[in-house]
Design a protein around this motif. Structure first.
Motif, PDB file in Angstrom:
ATOM      1  N   SER A 105      -6.078   8.788   0.705  1.00 35.20           N
ATOM      2  CA  SER A 105      -7.451   9.291   0.841  1.00 35.20           C
ATOM      3  C   SER A 105      -8.011   9.133   2.258  1.00 35.20           C
ATOM      4  O   SER A 105      -9.049   9.689   2.587  1.00 35.20           O
ATOM      5  CB  SER A 105      -8.360   8.573  -0.160  1.00 35.20           C
ATOM      6  N   ASP A 106      -7.296   8.362   3.109  1.00 38.98           N
ATOM      7  CA  ASP A 106      -7.755   8.268   4.503  1.00 38.98           C
ATOM      8  C   ASP A 106      -7.614   9.628   5.203  1.00 38.98           C
ATOM      9  O   ASP A 106      -8.147   9.831   6.280  1.00 38.98           O
ATOM     10  CB  ASP A 106      -7.016   7.161   5.280  1.00 38.98           C
ATOM     11  N   TRP A 107      -6.879  10.531   4.589  1.00 41.33           N
ATOM     12  CA  TRP A 107      -6.679  11.879   5.159  1.00 41.33           C
ATOM     13  C   TRP A 107      -7.546  12.927   4.486  1.00 41.33           C
ATOM     14  O   TRP A 107      -7.356  14.125   4.716  1.00 41.33           O
ATOM     15  CB  TRP A 107      -5.200  12.274   5.021  1.00 41.33           C
ATOM     16  N   GLY A 128       0.835  -1.217   0.000  1.00 41.18           N
ATOM     17  CA  GLY A 128       0.000   0.000   0.000  1.00 41.18           C
ATOM     18  C   GLY A 128       0.863   1.258   0.000  1.00 41.18           C
ATOM     19  O   GLY A 128       0.587   2.226  -0.730  1.00 41.18           O
ATOM     20  N   HIS A 129       1.935   1.243   0.810  1.00 40.00           N
ATOM     21  CA  HIS A 129       2.848   2.390   0.867  1.00 40.00           C
ATOM     22  C   HIS A 129       3.555   2.587  -0.469  1.00 40.00           C
ATOM     23  O   HIS A 129       3.661   3.698  -0.978  1.00 40.00           O
ATOM     24  CB  HIS A 129       3.933   2.163   1.930  1.00 40.00           C
ATOM     25  N   VAL A 130       4.032   1.462  -1.022  1.00 36.38           N
ATOM     26  CA  VAL A 130       4.807   1.544  -2.266  1.00 36.38           C
ATOM     27  C   VAL A 130       3.937   2.107  -3.387  1.00 36.38           C
ATOM     28  O   VAL A 130       4.346   2.988  -4.141  1.00 36.38           O
ATOM     29  CB  VAL A 130       5.385   0.160  -2.646  1.00 36.38           C
ATOM     30  N   ARG A 131       2.693   1.639  -3.458  1.00 35.29           N
ATOM     31  CA  ARG A 131       1.775   2.142  -4.507  1.00 35.29           C
ATOM     32  C   ARG A 131       1.543   3.635  -4.342  1.00 35.29           C
ATOM     33  O   ARG A 131       1.459   4.382  -5.303  1.00 35.29           O
ATOM     34  CB  ARG A 131       0.435   1.408  -4.416  1.00 35.29           C
ATOM     35  N   LEU A 132       1.412   4.057  -3.063  1.00 39.49           N
ATOM     36  CA  LEU A 132       1.195   5.484  -2.790  1.00 39.49           C
ATOM     37  C   LEU A 132       2.396   6.292  -3.294  1.00 39.49           C
ATOM     38  O   LEU A 132       2.248   7.304  -3.980  1.00 39.49           O
ATOM     39  CB  LEU A 132       0.969   5.651  -1.284  1.00 39.49           C
ATOM     40  N   LEU A 133       3.597   5.794  -2.965  1.00 38.42           N
ATOM     41  CA  LEU A 133       4.812   6.521  -3.359  1.00 38.42           C
ATOM     42  C   LEU A 133       4.954   6.568  -4.882  1.00 38.42           C
ATOM     43  O   LEU A 133       5.321   7.592  -5.452  1.00 38.42           O
ATOM     44  CB  LEU A 133       6.055   5.869  -2.736  1.00 38.42           C
TER      45      LEU A 133
HETATM   46  N1  C2G Z   1      -1.462   4.191   2.433  1.00 32.26           N
HETATM   47  C1  C2G Z   1      -2.148   3.713   1.332  1.00 32.26           C
HETATM   48  N2  C2G Z   1      -2.703   2.467   1.370  1.00 32.26           N
HETATM   49  C2  C2G Z   1      -2.584   1.694   2.475  1.00 32.26           C
HETATM   50  C3  C2G Z   1      -1.884   2.158   3.578  1.00 32.26           C
HETATM   51  C4  C2G Z   1      -1.327   3.431   3.527  1.00 32.26           C
HETATM   52  O1  C2G Z   1      -2.278   4.397   0.316  1.00 32.26           O
HETATM   53  N3  C2G Z   1      -3.152   0.490   2.498  1.00 32.26           N
HETATM   54  C5  C2G Z   1      -0.881   5.553   2.374  1.00 32.26           C
HETATM   55  C6  C2G Z   1      -1.418   6.489   3.456  1.00 32.26           C
HETATM   56  O2  C2G Z   1      -2.645   7.018   3.070  1.00 32.26           O
HETATM   57  C7  C2G Z   1      -0.318   7.532   3.552  1.00 32.26           C
HETATM   58  C8  C2G Z   1       0.940   6.721   3.256  1.00 32.26           C
HETATM   59  O3  C2G Z   1       0.524   5.507   2.641  1.00 32.26           O
HETATM   60  O4  C2G Z   1      -0.470   8.513   2.569  1.00 32.26           O
HETATM   61  C9  C2G Z   1       1.714   6.410   4.533  1.00 32.26           C
HETATM   62  O5  C2G Z   1       0.871   5.724   5.398  1.00 32.26           O
HETATM   63  P1  C2G Z   1       1.189   5.600   6.950  1.00 32.26           P
HETATM   64  O6  C2G Z   1       2.542   5.065   7.125  1.00 32.26           O
HETATM   65  O7  C2G Z   1       0.048   4.905   7.603  1.00 32.26           O
HETATM   66  O8  C2G Z   1       1.285   7.099   7.385  1.00 32.26           O
HETATM   67  P2  C2G Z   1       0.198   7.974   8.077  1.00 32.26           P
HETATM   68  O9  C2G Z   1       0.115   7.629   9.506  1.00 32.26           O
HETATM   69  O10 C2G Z   1      -1.037   7.995   7.251  1.00 32.26           O
HETATM   70  O11 C2G Z   1       1.001   9.365   8.007  1.00 32.26           O
HETATM   71  O12 C2G Z   1       0.574  13.778   8.964  1.00 32.26           O
HETATM   72  C10 C2G Z   1       0.265  12.811   7.971  1.00 32.26           C
HETATM   73  C11 C2G Z   1       0.971  11.573   8.293  1.00 32.26           C
HETATM   74  O13 C2G Z   1       2.354  11.760   8.312  1.00 32.26           O
HETATM   75  C12 C2G Z   1       0.560  10.461   7.351  1.00 32.26           C
END
Ligand code: C2G
Length: 448
Positions: free
Chosen positions: A94-96, A16-21
């Protein structure tokens, strides 16, 4: 060039992180990744990040997607970063959604769809939790109990004490309260010892022989030999044995050690640490003396910590000056120890019937580190130079006096079997060695 920035904790880096990056990177030409130093999950009220900041940074670097990695250390840093690096796009999962709209004032904010079906929380929940037993006759256990509730991977099994009256309601209502150490060991995977230092060696050994992990308040034992034996016993049994001294786990303290060792003040030439308090006690009453901790037991290990962590355990000379409350010279009320190293000196001053400024000063050939009182609960320090315009101030949040981080380190060590010592075994043994020499009255001068 279009610059993109994104932030995250990136614990146990996953798909999930890698796809986001990848998608963040595709939005522009240059990707900056902010890795959050904070490991406290505010929404759940727990420290539940499994990996250290360095491990998380390394994992992000290993993806090869980040052109630059920054550490997010404070509230409000995002605005500073966006301005400093001239960022065009802020991207986040999008969780944010909606939470970062305020950044639209500084750059373009894009929310990317979160990848379903995978999360750090889920990966972490596969971890086991350890049952911790508390041991001792000290109200300090109340603090440990409170901090334990904030640490993932630990839950309290019970308490072994002879003084339940000084314990809080929540400690007293743990599943087991007993006066028998064996009973507590039976229901625990690990124990935290806050007992009289004279009892440590025996209690640590007993726990290790019973297959339990141990976190023991400093000093781990009162002789070097015993201390070494305990570390090798733990190793042989595949168990975690760590010395507890909350200062060692305070972020500010860890950072100042790094700065001192990396030449920020030049060659370290002197370490001077003072720790004092005035204990209310009747000095004439031998019974009272036997129940209390003398100055060296109370403060010696804390004051010795920066000396041995910075200059190492191999001093060539040590001189002790003490004042004692008793004829037998067992209970010191004040002690000063001076150390000579081939290329440096150090001194500690400890007292429980003398009051002084509780500061730590590390002097070097270029400048000095000054930690104001009480330095052992440090969240702030300064590096000072000949030219005051070059002085620097450092502040790091200290949650739970460091006890919280100590418990997190212990829980991590048990679950990963990789010990990241706050106090390395050689430092721990050096502290025990000084306690031993002190008790043997080696190189001692007595104050009247
Ligand atoms: N992410 C994602 N899919 C997932 C898990 C995470 O796209 N299944 C995305 C999150 O939405 C975020 C990034 O990966 O953009 C990093 O996720 P986290 O390590 O959980 O970081 P987070 O606690 O969301 O930190 O102030 C904002 C924070 O620094 C964001």
């Amino acid at each position: 060039m279009v610059k993109v920035i994104t932030y995250g904790t990136f614990d146990l880096l996953h798909y999930g992180h890698v796809r986001l990056l990848e998608r963040a990177k595709a939005l522009g030409d240059y990707l900056i990744v902010g890795v959050t130093a904070e490991d406290f999950d505010k929404s759940r009220g727990k420290i539940n990040v499994q990996q250290s900041l360095m491990e998380r940074v390394d994992a992000v670097r290993a993806t090869g997607l980040a052109d630059e990695i920054v550490i997010e250390e404070y509230e409000g840093q995002k605005i500073d970063d966006i301005r400093r690096y001239g960022v065009d796009i802020f991207a986040i999962g999008s969780d944010w959604k909606g939470k970062f709209d305020y950044l639209n004032e500084y750059c373009h904010v894009i929310y990317l769809d979160r990848t379903e079906g995978i999360s750090s929380t889920e990966l972490r929940s596969q971890d086991q939790s350890f049952r911790l037993g508390l041991v001792g006759n000290s109200s300090f256990l109340n603090k440990v109990e409170r901090e334990c509730q904030l640490v993932n991977g630990l839950h309290l099994a019970g308490v072994c004490t002879n003084m339940p009256e000084i314990l809080s309601e929540s400690v007293r209502s743990l599943p087991l309260m007993t006066e028998h150490y064996d009973e507590l060991l039976e229901v625990s995977d690990a124990v935290y010892l806050r007992t009289h230092p004279g009892l440590h060696a025996e209690q640590v050994e007993k726990a290790l022989l019973a297959g339990k992990h141990v976190l023991c308040e400093s000093p781990a034992s009162l002789t070097v030999d015993e201390c070494r034996k305990l570390y090798s016993l733990a190793k042989e049994k595949g168990l975690v044995f760590m010395e507890a001294l909350k200062t060692a786990y305070a972020t500010a303290y860890a950072r100042l050690l790094l700065l001192a060792k990396n030449g920020k003040i030049g060659k370290v030439t002197s370490v001077d640490a003072t720790c004092t308090s005035i204990l209310k006690m009747n000095m004439e009453d031998p019974d009272e003396l036997s129940g209390k901790w003398d100055s060296m037991s109370e403060w010696g290990p804390t004051a010795l910590l920066p000396v041995f962590q910075i200059l190492g355990p191999d001093y060539c000379d040590m001189r002790i000056t003490s004042r004692f409350a008793d004829q037998e010279r067992k209970f010191d009320t004040f002690t000063r120890i001076s150390f000579e190293y081939p290329d440096a000196v150090a001194s500690i001053k400890v007292g429980n019937q003398v009051k002084s400024e509780g500061e730590l000063i590390i002097s070097g050939t270029k400048g000095y580190i000054f930690v104001p009182a009480p330095w052992w609960k440090t969240d702030y320090f300064e590096i000072r130079y000949e030219n005051p315009a070059e002085n620097k101030r450092y502040f790091y949040q200290l949650d739970g006096e460091g006890i919280r981080y100590e418990l997190v380190a212990f829980a991590r060590a048990m679950s990963t079997k990789q010990i990241l010592y706050g106090i390395e075994p050689n430092v721990s043994c050096a502290i025990s060695g000084v306690m031993e020499d002190f008790r043997a009255h080696k190189n001692l001068r007595v104050l009247l």
